[in-house]
Write a protein that holds these residues in place. Structure first.
Motif, short mmCIF file in Angstrom:
data_model
loop_
_atom_site.label_atom_id
_atom_site.label_comp_id
_atom_site.label_asym_id
_atom_site.label_seq_id
_atom_site.Cartn_x
_atom_site.Cartn_y
_atom_site.Cartn_z
N MET A 112 32.89 30.26 58.09
CA MET A 112 33.04 31.70 58.52
C MET A 112 31.89 32.69 59.06
N LYS A 113 32.07 33.13 60.21
CA LYS A 113 31.51 34.07 60.70
C LYS A 113 32.04 35.43 61.08
N GLY A 124 35.99 37.54 57.48
CA GLY A 124 36.37 36.26 56.64
C GLY A 124 37.78 35.80 57.04
N MET A 125 38.41 35.12 55.98
CA MET A 125 39.71 34.65 56.05
C MET A 125 40.55 34.49 54.87
N ILE A 126 41.74 34.90 54.93
CA ILE A 126 42.56 34.74 53.91
C ILE A 126 43.31 33.36 54.22
N CYS A 127 43.33 32.54 53.07
CA CYS A 127 43.50 30.96 53.47
C CYS A 127 45.01 30.53 53.27
N ALA A 128 45.34 29.50 54.03
CA ALA A 128 46.66 28.77 53.63
C ALA A 128 46.25 27.36 52.99
N GLU A 129 47.11 26.65 52.19
CA GLU A 129 46.74 25.70 51.50
C GLU A 129 46.11 24.52 52.06
N ASP A 130 46.69 24.30 53.50
CA ASP A 130 46.13 23.17 54.35
C ASP A 130 44.68 23.62 54.90
N GLU A 131 44.43 24.89 54.92
CA GLU A 131 43.25 25.21 55.65
C GLU A 131 42.06 24.92 54.70
#
Length: 809
Positions: A112-113, A124-131
């Motif tokens: 993440m940048k 940042g990032m809000i994540c899905a399970e596959d990610e």
């Protein structure tokens, strides 16, 4: 052998670090070839935290994106651009802040940048399970329990499995270490020895009482072949529900490279790697007559295995059959298609047995089935462990698959095997190891490994060997156990060595072989190694009458021990020719085999194979093919290297060689050589000439034992050459000229050489002329013409009388 650190520590009273354990294993002879970290989820969710979505508004520059603020519990909320359709205020989510690396279920890792997405900053990032590697769904972000606190580490929440995996290079005799409990036993023995104690013992898993089924399911067991199956145990379990295994069991198996299938199969695999004992589960409904019979079926009985292949059984194959006499499983090797556990199975019969190592190995190779079970059984399993392992597996099946015991444990063990007893003296241990061990240390090591001291005396002890170590039967085996557990590093290297001179047998076979190999390699030959097992179709019925046939052949093309080395060499030549490698000089040391009057005979040979061109074509000379004389030169030089110069040549009869010659030394055949017959070349689809020489290595070594070869000083006095032209009948071979020359027996004559052959009608009908040079030398003085003329006169008279030769003036 693959060992899990976490799994192994379940049985250890103390837990060394992975690195310390690696050193211990290598010290006790279980060499660690690699140590790698295992992660059920790549990256183990490092850096990921639980966040709470505070706001979620539409992105001003994109219809499918939202601007969110997320509280991750450590200061100002993060501004994150999110494209998931299910993001909403109040959700607890997994967040990957700037600097965190995520590992998707498929694809490359991503760090993440800080970024601007359609003009808006995203931290940042809000994540899905596959990610983040937790699943395969990408329908939306992963929404967590609303009660979770922002800032909670995702690694603490999901607790992905981590482990250290050892790859151990086991020697074939160490079946006792082909399990986690077996390795743990060795580690405990090492710790006891290091601390001079007996407090470290393997912590065996607890076996819980089995719940009882309301309706019993009695299945009888009968062993008809007790030699191949000395012990067989089993239990019936009903109410089983086939389903995926729990996460801990999947993780254990996945860590050591075993693919999880379902709870029943996974439990049997788990027990195999825990204890080293293979198990097999039958669908109880497939056991006709509610009876299990361990027996052999008639020759060529057809049996369908789990891989859906029909196999014809050998009469020696041990089978597990039902009450109707139908095969259900190849004992210790592979299960049957129609009796295995399926998703519809609700009642099983669980087998734990001891099968003869020789029986399993023969059957496994006969059918080409190299299974984990066969690998264990053919090395020998612990016969005393049969019932314990069965109870352990039944306990897990009842716990994880909802089963209930529908019978008591059936244990058929008609003739209990006695333990092996071994006597070993302390002096012998010292002699073999080079170290003076204290008797107390020896006993401590052996008892820690499961040996029992039954007799003790000042000079030594007698012990019984645990069933877990079937390879131990000799005093030297006991010494090995003591040395490895105490540590090979603890044996001091002596400052001096005492040795007595010894007389070795002459000739030194290895030095002779090396001398010949070095000569041939220096002259462009390549050494080959071919298979001693060959195809019987290469040979005539007359040869096959004395050929050693394979009882348990590896394949239809490998069914006989070679009676000749020519055919296996031609296979190598054909392989090279088919790949455009056409100029070949090969040599091979090998053995041939045949049926003799009393058993079998094994003979040593060295063979030369030549084909193609002698030299490559260049501008200065043309290439020329290898021929008989090219081969003959190497044969003579090899024999000269071994000190043989007085060679007896004779034509020979051979179906494989045309022409064929035989060389004898002191009337003993040493070499057969010639050109490979066209019919033999056709068998291998070889379309160019091949020349072959077969040295009878046994005869050569026997002659060397009787042959005194000494170094001698190079003569100081000159050699003298005389030439002679002999007119002979065409059928007279030069070998006859050599024989007549040797008959003169002059010590002055050192060498004879044919340097020209001339044929012409002027010489007479059916006549030819040999131009021969004779070299004379006396190591003590310079020769005179009178001395040389005397020998030449004798030679001429011999040629005239024995060969009816005329002398050309």
């Amino acid at each position: 052998m693959t060992i899990s650190y976490n799994w192994l520590c379940d049985y250890l009273p103390v837990k060394p670090t992975p690195e310390e354990l690696s050193v211990i294993l290598t010290r006790i002879g279980l060499e660690v070839e690699s140590l790698e970290k295992f992660e059920a989820v790549k990256g183990s969710l490092a850096g990921l935290v639980v966040g709470e979505v505070l706001t979620a508004e539409k992105h001003p520059n994109a219809d499918k994106l939202k601007l969110t603020t997320v509280n991750i519990g450590n200061g100002e909320p993060l501004h994150i651009v999110c494209g998931a359709p299910n993001v909403a205020v109040g959700q607890k989510v997994v967040v990957a802040p700037v600097g965190t690396t995520i590992y998707p279920s498929s694809g490359e890792p991503l760090t993440m940048k800080r970024a601007k997405i359609r003009g808006e900053e995203s931290l940042g990032m809000i994540c899905a399970e596959d990610e983040i590697g937790l699943g395969s769904s990408h329908e939306g972000i992963l929404v967590l329990d609303a009660a979770l606190q922002p800032g909670t580490l995702a690694s603490e929440l999901f607790k992905p499995a981590q482990d250290w995996i050892y790859e151990i290079g086991l020697t074939p005799n160490r079946m006792d270490a082909m399990s986690h409990i077996g390795v743990a036993r060795d580690v405990c023995a090492y710790l006891n020895n290091a601390e001079n104690t007996q407090q470290y013992r393997v912590q065996l898993p607890e076996i819980k009482a089995l719940p009882k089924a309301d309706t019993p399911l009695a299945i009888s067991v009968t062993i008809e072949n007790t030699d191949a199956c000395p012990r067989y145990a089993g239990i019936s379990i009903t109410g089983v529900q086939t389903a995926p295994s729990p996460a801990w069991l999947k993780d254990r198996l996945t860590a050591i490279g075993v693919r999880p299938i379902n709870n029943i199969v996974d439990i049997t695999n788990y027990i195999l790697h825990e204890t080293g004992q293979p198990l097999h589960a039958f669908d109880a409904n497939a056991i006709k007559g509610n009876a299990v019979v361990v027996r052999n079926l008639p020759q060529d009985t057809v049996f369908t295995t789990l891989d859906e292949k029909e196999r014809k059984l050998d009469a020696a194959d041990l089978m597990i059959c039902n009450g109707a006499g139908e095969g259900m499983c190849i004992a210790g090797v592979f299960g049957g298609l129609h009796s295995g556990v399926t998703d519809a199975t609700h009642s099983i019969f669980l087998e734990s047995a001891f099968f003869s190592a020789g029986s399993v190995r023969a059957t496994s190779f006969r059918h080409g089935l190299r299974t984990d079970a066969a690998t264990r059984f053919e090395k020998g399993v612990d016969i005393s462990n049969t019932v314990f392992v069965l109870q352990r597996a039944a306990s897990l099946i009842c716990e994880l698959a909802g089963g209930k015991a529908a019978s008591e444990v059936i244990d058929v063990y008609p003739q209990p095997l006695p333990k092996t007893k071994v006597d070993v003296s302390y002096a012998y241990i010292h002699k073999l190891s080079g170290k003076q061990y204290e008797p107390a240390k020896i006993k401590n090591i052996l008892t820690s490994l499961g040996f029992e001291v039954i007799k003790e005396a000042p000079e030594g002890i007698q012990v019984t060997v645990p069933y877990s170590k079937p390879d131990i039967s000799l005093p030297c085996d006991i010494v090995e156990e003591v040395m490895r557990v105490d540590g090979l590093d603890n044996i001091e290297i002596p400052t001096h060595i005492v040795m007595a001179p010894a007389i070795t047998a002459q000739p030194d076979k290895e030095r002779v072989r090396e001398k010949v190999s070095n000569y041939l390699a220096a002259n462009g030959f390549h050494e080959i190694f071919t298979n001693s097992i060959t195809n019987s179709k290469y040979f005539t019925p007359e040869v096959l009458e004395h050929t050693v046939k394979m009882i348990n052949s590896l394949s239809a093309d490998l069914d006989a021990m070679r009676p000749s080395m020519l055919e296996s060499g031609l296979e190598s030549i054909a392989h090279n020719l088919n790949r455009k490698n056409e100029n070949l000089l090969f040599f091979e040391f090998g053995k041939t085999y045949k049926v003799a009057a009393k058993g079998y005979q094994e003979d040593d040979h060295i063979c030369l194979y030549l084909t193609g061109q002698q030299t490559a074509e260049t501008w200065i000379h043309k290439s020329s093919p290898v021929d008989f004389y090219f081969l003959k030169g190497f044969v003579i030089n090899v024999l000269a290297q071994l000190g043989f110069s007085q060679l007896q040549w004779a034509e020979s009869e051979s179906a494989s060689l045309q022409p064929a010659w035989e060389i004898k030394v002191k009337n003993q055949p040493v070499v057969t050589l010639g050109g490979v017959a066209a019919q033999k070349l056709k068998q291998f689809d070889i379309k160019q000439a091949v020349w072959f020489a077969d040295f009878n290595w046994n005869n050569i070594l026997a002659l060397l034992q009787k042959n005194d070869n000494f170094y001698k000083e190079i003569p100081k006095f000159p050699a003298v050459r005389r030439d002679l032209a002999l007119v002979l009948d065409k059928q007279v071979k030069f070998a006859a000229v050599e024989a007549a020359t040797r008959a003169v027996k002059s010590p002055l004559l050192q060498h004879i050489n044919l340097f020209d052959v001339f044929e012409s009608e002027k010489l007479g009908v059916n006549k030819k002329s040999y131009a021969v040079s004779f070299t004379f030398q006396d190591p003590q003085k310079t020769l005179t013409d009178k001395e040389i003329d005397g020998v030449m006169d004798k030679l001429i008279k011999t040629f005239e009388t024995q060969l009816q030769a005329g002398i050309r003036k």
